[in-house]
Design a protein around this motif. Structure first.
Motif, short mmCIF file in Angstrom:
data_model
loop_
_atom_site.label_atom_id
_atom_site.label_comp_id
_atom_site.label_asym_id
_atom_site.label_seq_id
_atom_site.Cartn_x
_atom_site.Cartn_y
_atom_site.Cartn_z
N ARG A 156 1.00 -1.20 -0.02
CA ARG A 156 -0.13 0.11 -0.19
C ARG A 156 0.83 1.13 -0.09
O ARG A 156 0.57 2.34 -0.92
N GLN A 157 2.01 1.15 0.67
CA GLN A 157 2.64 2.27 0.96
C GLN A 157 3.63 2.54 -0.29
O GLN A 157 3.68 3.71 -0.85
N ILE A 158 3.88 1.40 -1.09
CA ILE A 158 4.58 1.51 -2.32
C ILE A 158 4.04 1.96 -3.39
O ILE A 158 4.31 3.09 -4.19
N ALA A 159 2.47 1.65 -3.36
CA ALA A 159 1.63 2.09 -4.38
C ALA A 159 1.34 3.77 -4.38
O ALA A 159 1.47 4.34 -5.40
N ILE A 160 1.47 4.20 -3.03
CA ILE A 160 1.08 5.74 -2.81
C ILE A 160 2.02 6.38 -3.39
O ILE A 160 2.07 7.40 -4.11
N PHE A 271 -2.27 7.24 4.51
CA PHE A 271 -2.03 7.72 3.18
C PHE A 271 -1.36 8.98 2.97
O PHE A 271 -0.34 9.19 2.35
N MET A 272 -1.39 9.97 4.09
CA MET A 272 -0.81 11.34 4.12
C MET A 272 0.78 11.27 4.20
O MET A 272 1.68 11.59 3.52
N ALA A 273 1.15 10.06 5.23
CA ALA A 273 2.47 10.17 5.60
C ALA A 273 3.31 9.50 4.04
O ALA A 273 4.32 9.82 3.90
N ALA A 274 2.54 8.51 3.57
CA ALA A 274 3.20 7.72 2.43
C ALA A 274 3.25 8.84 1.38
O ALA A 274 4.24 8.89 0.46
N ALA A 275 2.05 9.67 1.20
CA ALA A 275 1.94 10.74 0.00
C ALA A 275 3.29 11.86 0.11
O ALA A 275 3.93 12.12 -0.94
N LYS A 276 3.18 12.13 1.37
CA LYS A 276 4.48 13.10 1.62
C LYS A 276 5.78 12.57 1.24
O LYS A 276 6.82 13.38 0.92
N GLY A 277 5.98 11.20 1.63
CA GLY A 277 7.34 10.56 1.29
C GLY A 277 7.33 10.54 -0.28
O GLY A 277 8.45 10.76 -0.77
N GLY A 278 6.30 10.53 -0.99
CA GLY A 278 6.24 10.14 -2.51
C GLY A 278 6.81 11.79 -3.06
O GLY A 278 7.24 11.70 -4.11
#
Length: 367
Positions: A156-160, A271-278
């Motif tokens: 899930r985190q990889i996908a985001i 979701f927001m944490a992974a998006a920030k990393g992205g």
């Protein structure tokens, strides 16, 4: 109809079990096909994958019952691996000596992007090695997600993070081509498509090697085994044709469904944490590409913008169109993107193997 309604008349019946299994799966695939179709009509890059993944992921986070059964997931793994190998150009290896300085820059760029963004995601956001480094690969989304879905990293985190990367590239770079009179970007020579018999033989070989990889406990064995068999056969000259377009579209739709289904149960905070990393990882990637392109431009007589477009971390179609609009050498641009994807084809399994080896060694020391 709510999920609970299926269970009321026959709570323990075979029909109930079938409906619980079948309806969410068909719904997921239908959503992925609809989203992929719309994205493709809008001209978005990797539309069948990206559109499907976005629609299914939004549906999943909204509470819609989406699912991909394990057997269908395994079929997707084989299809992705087979498509990966079939997409390798037969003359890929002969492209390497054509532009030595810029191709060396491409190799350096990939090492820096994967190494630095992977390290950043691991250190700054606390992601495990598998999640951090699979999130850092600039390309081959379907291959990366298949490996993640097979148990390497947090899918899930990889996908985001990967979706954020593609969306930012789509908006930030190729959009310039929309305001220029661009011709259609045509890829390299067309070798036709595989016939039914050839396709079945290739699929059989991919399944066999995939099962061998699984038996040997290779991470994501079905994906990597199918990719290894398909790539080896292509480079050995056993076939030159491509996967038929309808099968490729089916593979992309199922991949989008698989990616999106991983978002079931995800929290807004996650979701927001992974998006920030992205976002940070993508900005780092753009800085690295720009720095390497500038360095290459100092030693070759090629326009900086042409080098940058050739080294761009994705969006081949948009980059090709932009190169045509600006009057650059599209053979240069296409060759570098082909080599980038070829290098990633071999780099992704290598990095996954190294991650698994490090994790095994760490567990051994802890014991």
């Amino acid at each position: 109809m709510p999920v609970a309604a299926w269970r009321q008349p026959y709570p323990d019946s075979r029909r109930d079990r079938l409906m619980t299994f079948l309806v969410p799966s068909l719904l997921t695939i239908a959503l992925a096909a609809a989203g992929g179709g719309v994205a493709t009509l809008l001209g978005l890059p990797a539309g069948w994958i990206m559109g499907g993944a976005l629609v299914v992921s939004v549906a999943a986070m909204a509470g819609v019952p989406v699912a991909m059964p394990n057997r269908l997931r395994d079929v997707v793994f084989v299809l992705i691996g087979m498509s990966m190998g079939a997409s390798v150009a037969p003359d890929s290896l002969s492209l390497l000596p054509s532009w030595p300085a810029s191709l060396a820059g491409l190799v350096l760029e990939l090492v820096l992007i994967i190494g630095l963004t992977g390290w950043m995601l691991q250190r700054r956001f606390g992601l495990d090695r598998g999640t951090a480094y699979l999130s850092s690969f600039p390309g081959h989304l379907s291959f990366v997600m298949a490996i993640a879905s097979a148990g390497v990293g947090d899918a899930r985190q990889i996908a985001i993070i990967q979706v954020i990367r593609i969306l930012m590239l789509t908006v930030a770079v190729p959009i310039g081509a929309m305001f220029l009179p661009v011709a259609e970007f045509t890829p390299a020579a067309d070798f036709g498509t595989l016939g039914v018999l050839e396709l079945l033989m290739l699929a059989a070989g991919c399944v066999v090697v995939g099962l061998v990889f699984v038996r040997l406990k290779v991470p994501a064995g079905l994906v990597l085994g199918a990719m290894a068999a398909s790539t080896a056969a292509k480079l050995a000259g056993l076939y030159t044709a491509a996967i038929p377009e309808p099968l490729a579209i089916i593979t992309f739709v199922l991949t989008g469904a698989l990616i999106g289904s991983r978002f079931a149960g995800i929290t807004r905070r996650e979701f927001m944490a992974a998006a920030k990393g992205g976002v940070i990882a993508t900005l780092m990637t753009l800085v690295i590409v720009t720095a390497v392109a500038w360095g290459v431009s100092l030693v070759v007589s090629i326009p900086f913008a042409q080098i940058w477009i050739g080294l761009a971390p994705g969006a081949l179609e948009g980059m090709g169109a932009l190169g045509i609009a600006l009057g650059y050498d599209t053979a240069f641009i296409a060759a570098h993107h082909v080599v980038r994807l070829m290098l990633l084809t071999f780099a992704i399994p290598l990095v996954v193997a190294l991650i698994q080896r490090r994790e095994t060694a760490t567990i051994g020391r802890d014991d």
